[in-house]
Design a protein around this motif. Structure first.
Motif, PDB file in Angstrom:
ATOM      1  N   ARG A  95       0.817  -1.217   0.000  1.00 27.32           N
ATOM      2  CA  ARG A  95       0.000   0.000   0.000  1.00 27.32           C
ATOM      3  C   ARG A  95       0.848   1.264   0.000  1.00 27.32           C
ATOM      4  NH1 ARG A  95      -1.255  -1.872   5.224  1.00 27.32           N
ATOM      5  NH2 ARG A  95      -3.367  -2.379   4.548  1.00 27.32           N
ATOM      6  N   TYR A  96       2.135   1.155   0.395  1.00 26.53           N
ATOM      7  CA  TYR A  96       2.993   2.331   0.440  1.00 26.53           C
ATOM      8  C   TYR A  96       3.616   2.576  -0.921  1.00 26.53           C
ATOM      9  CZ  TYR A  96       2.553   2.082   5.495  1.00 26.53           C
ATOM     10  OH  TYR A  96       2.047   2.051   6.759  1.00 26.53           O
ATOM     11  N   ALA A  97       3.527   3.798  -1.362  1.00 28.47           N
ATOM     12  CA  ALA A  97       4.165   4.165  -2.624  1.00 28.47           C
ATOM     13  C   ALA A  97       5.606   4.578  -2.392  1.00 28.47           C
ATOM     14  CB  ALA A  97       3.403   5.331  -3.280  1.00 28.47           C
ATOM     15  N   LYS A 115      15.457   6.832  -6.451  1.00 27.82           N
ATOM     16  CA  LYS A 115      15.311   8.070  -7.205  1.00 27.82           C
ATOM     17  C   LYS A 115      14.942   9.253  -6.305  1.00 27.82           C
ATOM     18  CE  LYS A 115      13.775   5.783 -11.451  1.00 27.82           C
ATOM     19  NZ  LYS A 115      12.689   5.681 -12.436  1.00 27.82           N
ATOM     20  N   ALA A 116      14.418   8.939  -5.110  1.00 29.16           N
ATOM     21  CA  ALA A 116      13.981  10.017  -4.224  1.00 29.16           C
ATOM     22  C   ALA A 116      15.113  10.601  -3.417  1.00 29.16           C
ATOM     23  CB  ALA A 116      12.899   9.486  -3.271  1.00 29.16           C
ATOM     24  N   VAL A 117      16.273   9.860  -3.317  1.00 26.23           N
ATOM     25  CA  VAL A 117      17.407  10.347  -2.527  1.00 26.23           C
ATOM     26  C   VAL A 117      17.969  11.599  -3.198  1.00 26.23           C
ATOM     27  CG1 VAL A 117      19.669   9.798  -1.600  1.00 26.23           C
ATOM     28  CG2 VAL A 117      17.885   8.039  -1.656  1.00 26.23           C
ATOM     29  N   ASP A 123       9.596  22.348  -0.199  1.00 25.51           N
ATOM     30  CA  ASP A 123       8.412  23.068  -0.666  1.00 25.51           C
ATOM     31  C   ASP A 123       7.132  22.275  -0.482  1.00 25.51           C
ATOM     32  OD1 ASP A 123       9.135  21.130  -2.467  1.00 25.51           O
ATOM     33  OD2 ASP A 123       8.449  22.264  -4.232  1.00 25.51           O
ATOM     34  N   ARG A 124       7.245  21.036   0.060  1.00 26.55           N
ATOM     35  CA  ARG A 124       6.059  20.219   0.223  1.00 26.55           C
ATOM     36  C   ARG A 124       5.284  20.677   1.458  1.00 26.55           C
ATOM     37  NH1 ARG A 124       4.018  17.527  -4.033  1.00 26.55           N
ATOM     38  NH2 ARG A 124       5.491  16.047  -4.980  1.00 26.55           N
ATOM     39  N   PRO A 125       3.938  20.783   1.329  1.00 31.03           N
ATOM     40  CA  PRO A 125       3.134  21.195   2.478  1.00 31.03           C
ATOM     41  C   PRO A 125       3.297  20.281   3.670  1.00 31.03           C
ATOM     42  CG  PRO A 125       1.852  21.366   0.464  1.00 31.03           C
ATOM     43  CD  PRO A 125       3.127  20.670   0.094  1.00 31.03           C
ATOM     44  N   TRP A 126       3.419  18.929   3.406  1.00 33.11           N
ATOM     45  CA  TRP A 126       3.530  18.013   4.544  1.00 33.11           C
ATOM     46  C   TRP A 126       4.771  18.279   5.366  1.00 33.11           C
ATOM     47  CZ3 TRP A 126       7.981  15.239   4.285  1.00 33.11           C
ATOM     48  CH2 TRP A 126       8.514  14.969   3.020  1.00 33.11           C
ATOM     49  N   PHE A 127       5.901  18.696   4.688  1.00 33.35           N
ATOM     50  CA  PHE A 127       7.145  18.976   5.376  1.00 33.35           C
ATOM     51  C   PHE A 127       6.974  20.207   6.286  1.00 33.35           C
ATOM     52  CE2 PHE A 127      11.205  21.312   5.470  1.00 33.35           C
ATOM     53  CZ  PHE A 127      11.997  20.398   6.157  1.00 33.35           C
ATOM     54  N   LYS A 128       6.380  21.242   5.738  1.00 36.06           N
ATOM     55  CA  LYS A 128       6.199  22.477   6.503  1.00 36.06           C
ATOM     56  C   LYS A 128       5.252  22.259   7.673  1.00 36.06           C
ATOM     57  CE  LYS A 128       6.958  25.380   2.418  1.00 36.06           C
ATOM     58  NZ  LYS A 128       6.344  26.379   1.508  1.00 36.06           N
ATOM     59  N   GLN A 129       4.169  21.512   7.400  1.00 38.90           N
ATOM     60  CA  GLN A 129       3.186  21.297   8.462  1.00 38.90           C
ATOM     61  C   GLN A 129       3.761  20.446   9.595  1.00 38.90           C
ATOM     62  OE1 GLN A 129      -0.219  19.601   6.559  1.00 38.90           O
ATOM     63  NE2 GLN A 129      -0.643  21.437   5.313  1.00 38.90           N
ATOM     64  N   ALA A 130       4.573  19.434   9.232  1.00 35.97           N
ATOM     65  CA  ALA A 130       5.144  18.552  10.261  1.00 35.97           C
ATOM     66  C   ALA A 130       6.100  19.328  11.167  1.00 35.97           C
ATOM     67  CB  ALA A 130       5.861  17.364   9.610  1.00 35.97           C
ATOM     68  N   GLY A 144       2.716  11.719  -6.938  1.00 39.93           N
ATOM     69  CA  GLY A 144       4.085  11.630  -6.443  1.00 39.93           C
ATOM     70  C   GLY A 144       5.117  12.047  -7.472  1.00 39.93           C
ATOM     71  N   ARG A 145       6.131  12.808  -6.995  1.00 39.27           N
ATOM     72  CA  ARG A 145       7.195  13.241  -7.907  1.00 39.27           C
ATOM     73  C   ARG A 145       8.013  12.062  -8.438  1.00 39.27           C
ATOM     74  NH1 ARG A 145       9.803  18.520  -4.749  1.00 39.27           N
ATOM     75  NH2 ARG A 145       8.038  19.934  -5.068  1.00 39.27           N
ATOM     76  N   VAL A 146       8.200  11.051  -7.564  1.00 37.30           N
ATOM     77  CA  VAL A 146       9.037   9.906  -7.956  1.00 37.30           C
ATOM     78  C   VAL A 146       8.175   8.779  -8.513  1.00 37.30           C
ATOM     79  CG1 VAL A 146      10.676   8.191  -7.131  1.00 37.30           C
ATOM     80  CG2 VAL A 146      10.789  10.521  -6.258  1.00 37.30           C
ATOM     81  N   SER A 147       7.042   8.449  -7.797  1.00 36.28           N
ATOM     82  CA  SER A 147       6.217   7.307  -8.205  1.00 36.28           C
ATOM     83  C   SER A 147       5.291   7.646  -9.363  1.00 36.28           C
ATOM     84  CB  SER A 147       5.396   6.828  -7.012  1.00 36.28           C
ATOM     85  OG  SER A 147       4.469   7.842  -6.617  1.00 36.28           O
ATOM     86  N   GLN A 148       4.987   8.924  -9.530  1.00 37.49           N
ATOM     87  CA  GLN A 148       4.065   9.381 -10.565  1.00 37.49           C
ATOM     88  C   GLN A 148       2.700   8.701 -10.442  1.00 37.49           C
ATOM     89  OE1 GLN A 148       4.627  11.912 -12.830  1.00 37.49           O
ATOM     90  NE2 GLN A 148       6.417  12.183 -11.515  1.00 37.49           N
ATOM     91  N   ARG A 149       2.309   8.378  -9.201  1.00 34.60           N
ATOM     92  CA  ARG A 149       1.015   7.763  -8.944  1.00 34.60           C
ATOM     93  C   ARG A 149       0.229   8.629  -7.956  1.00 34.60           C
ATOM     94  NH1 ARG A 149       2.634   1.828  -7.104  1.00 34.60           N
ATOM     95  NH2 ARG A 149       4.348   3.011  -6.141  1.00 34.60           N
TER      96      ARG A 149
END
Length: 867
Positions: A95-97, A115-117, A123-130, A144-149
């Motif tokens: 279930r994890y992308a 590819k994500a390394v 700039d991601r909202p989740w990063f700022k919010q966390a 997703g930038r890497v998974s494109q899903r």
């Protein structure tokens, strides 16, 4: 299709079967309703299960991230086996992308996907919010930038010594969530759709692959999701085209987070198909029963119903054709056909009786119509003459189907100059045929050439049946030729009466004035010694006597018909007329006269002019019931060729204009064009003849002048009378009329007159003649002196006085006290003097104003000496 009895019987059978059909329909409706209610309940339960699955998934992700932040290899972002550990976790949990660990700057140090390394998540909202919240955070739906899903991200900060050293991030593959996690709780006839706030499909079951990353923003499903608010139920078409019942849910973690929409649909085709199949079976059975009953009823009704009814129909047709002697021949029993036969026979008998009565009434009506003086014409809807009574036939119109157009065309006098020409569409018969109701329209007709003109008063209206459908028109024409001739004579008499009232009023005031002048000159003459003074006094006397002659001429004019035009100076004439008008109109009307400087004389009959101006003034008074201002102006006017061209009845030239203006109610525009028509009046019956302005118009034309009326409702009316310019006026001087020695006396005279100037003049004359004079200014005051016992030899009194006691009344009361008292009565009203000339008492004598000193002395002496 004809509505036969058998057809009606079949309809009744169908109506009987309608309840059964209604029961089947109701049963189907209830089954469908139960199915929908079950679907609604099941949809809520499944939606709660899906939401529970999502909550459990989120809790699982939160626990997994919390575990990762406790692993030293993960906290140490530079550890060589950090990415491998994340890769193993992602592979064990499909279930994890993506699973990523980033440092405090947002740089990915280790990830499940190589590819994500090295990719920055700053700039991601989740990063700022966390980092900002310092706790577990759910990100927004994104690609997703890497998974494109399609993914949904979750983040948890890594805390060391109270400070965040980085963030652990995991994203769930929404396609896997829809196809695996959510699908485990759904039945085969259900669908699951997860949509973001822009309308993009985040997850879909069972056909998730076909809808991944597609927008459904313009579909009814997305519109219903936005309208539902929190939750709702709706029957809609699913994305795959299947009719479904949806339970709609709006998911939102916080007031500032983006919402996610969940649509859980249940396909009802299979269940509804079973219901529809059962309904079709029941309907087929019902139709079979209805068909059998209908066929049986149709074939048995012919003998029992159709034949008796057809017999009745044939009899009714014969009755309708006029054969009222027909009878049914059937038994009058209590059955339906027995009662129908009885009713039919009774109707024939009653119709026969009514027909006899109608024939008799028609004979009576025709006799009435043929013996009435009015001419009755009836035209059908095509304009053809359908009926005319005896009076109409007496006109000698052509026999046959004469049309109203032919009738109008044959009567040229309607358009003749001998009457006011009428446009074609204003002819009464044409107006009635056009649907208008005509009331008392007057026309002049000539049935045959060389026949005399006939004045007709026409009334007409359209004839309609009870349903309002036109049957034609009826006209009633009455010959009023003789009546109009009588009215013409009556109008002439009324005109003479009006002129008589005018001259009487003028004579009363004028004679009082002349009485003062003549009396004082008579008193003055015996005391003059110089020839020049005597000549001046005689000239003054001649002028006063000429005025008295004019008064008598005015009284005589009331019985003259022809105009007697002469040159008249209005600046001298109008002020005198105004004095009479003030007396006639009353105190509530203010009369003002304005005459222009260097005013031309006009050429006019002065007596007729006064009558016309009096008529204008009376009309103005009626238009000012609460009082107002009447202004009479005289000025010079030149009418040019352009004005004459637009007013055919007047010629260009020099005129004297008399303008009579009031500030009354004014004349409405729809009436203004008719005010000079003969017999037209807006006054109540008995209050006016409608002849005043038409006579004024005729007078203006006969005098060579012109009449124009201007009016505005609420502001007043102005009548402009244009009279031809006249020549200069020469004054007439009568011969010297020297009075002979007047007889004198010493008797006591009681002098009664309400006019102080007249009373003083008369008193002076009587005293100069030697008489003793006692004055009284009213009848009651004179009566008091008589009752006091004062000895009086002669009573000298005016006839018309205020106070309720006239001269005649005073003379009668005085005769009761002193039967032998001599009485001399004087008046300025010639009509009053004539009316009372035959006084019953020989001791009462009459004398008209103005009078000469000589005449006064002789009349008094004759009375006193007549013993």
């Amino acid at each position: 299709m004809r509505s036969t009895l058998r057809l009606r019987l079949l309809v009744m059978i169908l109506l009987v079967l309608l309840p059964a059909a209604a029961i089947i329909a109701f049963d189907v409706f209830e089954a469908r309703s139960r199915q929908v209610r079950d679907a609604e309940q099941q949809g809520r339960q499944l939606a709660q299960a899906i939401i529970g699955t999502m909550e459990r998934t989120i809790s699982h992700v939160e626990g997994m991230l919390d575990l990762l932040t406790q692993i030293p290899e993960i906290r140490d972002l530079s550890a060589p086996n950090c990415s491998g550990l994340l890769t193993n976790i992602a592979q064990s949990q499909p279930r994890y992308a993506t699973i990523i660990a980033v440092d405090r700057t947002g740089m990915a140090r280790c990830a499940s996907n190589p590819k994500a390394v090295g990719v920055s998540a700053a700039d991601r909202p989740w990063f700022k919010q966390a980092l900002g919240a310092g706790s577990f955070t759910i990100g927004e739906y994104t690609i997703g930038r890497v998974s494109q899903r399609p993914i949904l991200g979750f983040a948890l900060p890594m805390i060391a010594d109270g400070n965040a050293t980085g963030v652990a991030y995991a994203s769930i593959d929404l396609a896997w969530f829809g196809a695996h996690d959510a699908a485990q709780t759904l039945p085969k006839n259900a669908s699951f759709t997860l949509i973001d706030q822009t309308g993009l499909v985040m997850a879909r079951y069972p056909d998730g692959g076909a809808w991944a990353k597609k927008s459904v923003a313009d579909t009814p499903l997305f519109a219903a999701l936005k309208e539902a608010g929190g939750t709702g139920d709706r029957a809609l078409t699913d994305l795959d085209g299947a009719e479904s019942f949806f339970h709609l849910v709006k998911l939102q973690r916080g007031p500032n987070s983006a919402p996610i929409y969940l649509a859980l649909g249940l396909h009802l085709e299979d269940s509804l198909a079973v219901i529809n199949r059962n309904m079709a079976i029941k309907a087929a059975i019902l139709l079979a029963i209805a068909g059998a009953v209908t066929l049986l009823s149709y074939f048995t009704s012919a003998q029992l119903i159709s034949r008796p009814v057809e017999h009745m129909v044939r009899l009714s047709s014969r009755i309708a054709g006029g054969d009222l002697s027909v009878r049914s021949g059937l038994t009058h029993d209590e059955s339906e056909f027995g009662r129908l036969a009885e009713s039919l026979d009774s109707m024939a008998e009653e119709l026969e009786r009514h027909q006899q009565e109608l024939d008799l009434q028609q004979r009576y009506m025709r006799a009435v119509l043929d013996n009435t003086a009015e001419m009755i014409f009836c035209f059908d809807n095509d304009g053809r003459l359908a009926f005319m009574n005896g009076a109409a036939r007496a006109l000698g119109l052509p026999e046959g189907a004469l049309s109203y157009q032919e009738l109008v065309a044959a009567n040229e006098s309607i358009f003749d100059a001998r009457m006011t020409p009428l446009p074609y569409d204003q002819i009464p018969i044409v107006r009635v045929m056009n649907g208008e109701t005509v009331i008392n329209a007057e026309v002049v007709v000539q049935v045959h050439k060389d026949d005399p003109l006939i004045t007709m008063l026409v009334n007409g209206k359209r004839i309609s049946d009870e349903g309002g459908h036109s049957l034609g028109v009826v006209l009633a024409a009455r010959d009023v030729t003789a009546l109009r001739a009588t009215e013409s004579s009556l109008r002439q008499a009324q005109k003479m009466e009006a002129v008589g009232q005018l001259t009487g009023g003028v004579a009363h005031d004028f004679n009082n004035l002349l009485g003062v002048v003549i009396g004082n000159i008579d008193t003055l003459l015996p005391h003059l010694t110089q020839p020049g003074d005597i000549e001046l006094a005689n000239e003054a006397m001649n002028g006063a006597l000429h005025g008295a002659d004019l008064t008598r001429q005015m009284l005589a004019f009331a019985r003259r018909q022809a105009l007697n035009p002469a040159s008249l100076q209005l600046d001298q004439h109008l002020p005198q007329l105004a004095t009479m008008l003030r007396r006639t109109l009353g105190e509530t009307i203010t009369v003002t006269v304005h005459c222009a400087e260097n005013l031309w004389p006009c050429f006019v009959d002065a007596g007729q002019l006064d009558s016309v101006l009096l008529n204008f003034a009376i009309n103005s008074r009626d238009a000012m019931p609460k009082g107002g201002h009447l202004t009479i102006e005289a000025s010079n006017a030149t009418l040019d060729d352009q004005y004459a061209a637009s007013n055919a009845e007047v010629a260009a030239g020099e005129y004297v204009r008399i303008s009579v203006s009031d500030n009354g109610t004014g004349i409405p525009p729809e009436i203004l064009n008719r005010v000079m028509e003969p017999f037209f009046t807006t006054k109540e019956p008995g209050k006016g003849t409608g002849l005043g302005l038409s006579m004024a118009f005729g007078f203006a034309k006969q005098s060579g002048g012109h009449l124009k009326i201007y009016s505005e409702v609420g502001h007043g009316t102005t009548i402009n009378l244009y009279l031809p310019r006249g020549g200069s006026i020469k004054s007439a001087v009568s011969n010297d009329r020297m009075a002979a020695p007047a007889p004198e006396g010493v008797e006591r005279i009681l002098l009664v007159d309400d006019n102080e100037a007249v009373r003083k003049t008369a008193a002076r004359q009587l005293r100069d003649l030697g008489y003793e004079v006692v004055e009284a200014e009213s009848g009651p005051m004179a009566l008091q002196q008589l009752q006091s016992g004062l000895h009086i030899d002669l009573l000298f009194s005016d006839i018309i006085m205020p106070g309720g006691l006239s001269g005649f009344d005073l003379a009668t009361r005085a005769a009761e006290l002193y039967p032998q008292l001599k009485v001399l009565l004087v008046t300025g009203f010639a009509e009053a003097a004539i009316r009372n000339a035959n006084a019953p008492d020989q001791n009462i004598a009459l004398m008209s104003k103005p009078y000469r000193r000589q005449e006064l002395a002789e009349r008094i002496r004759a009375l006193l000496d007549n013993t």
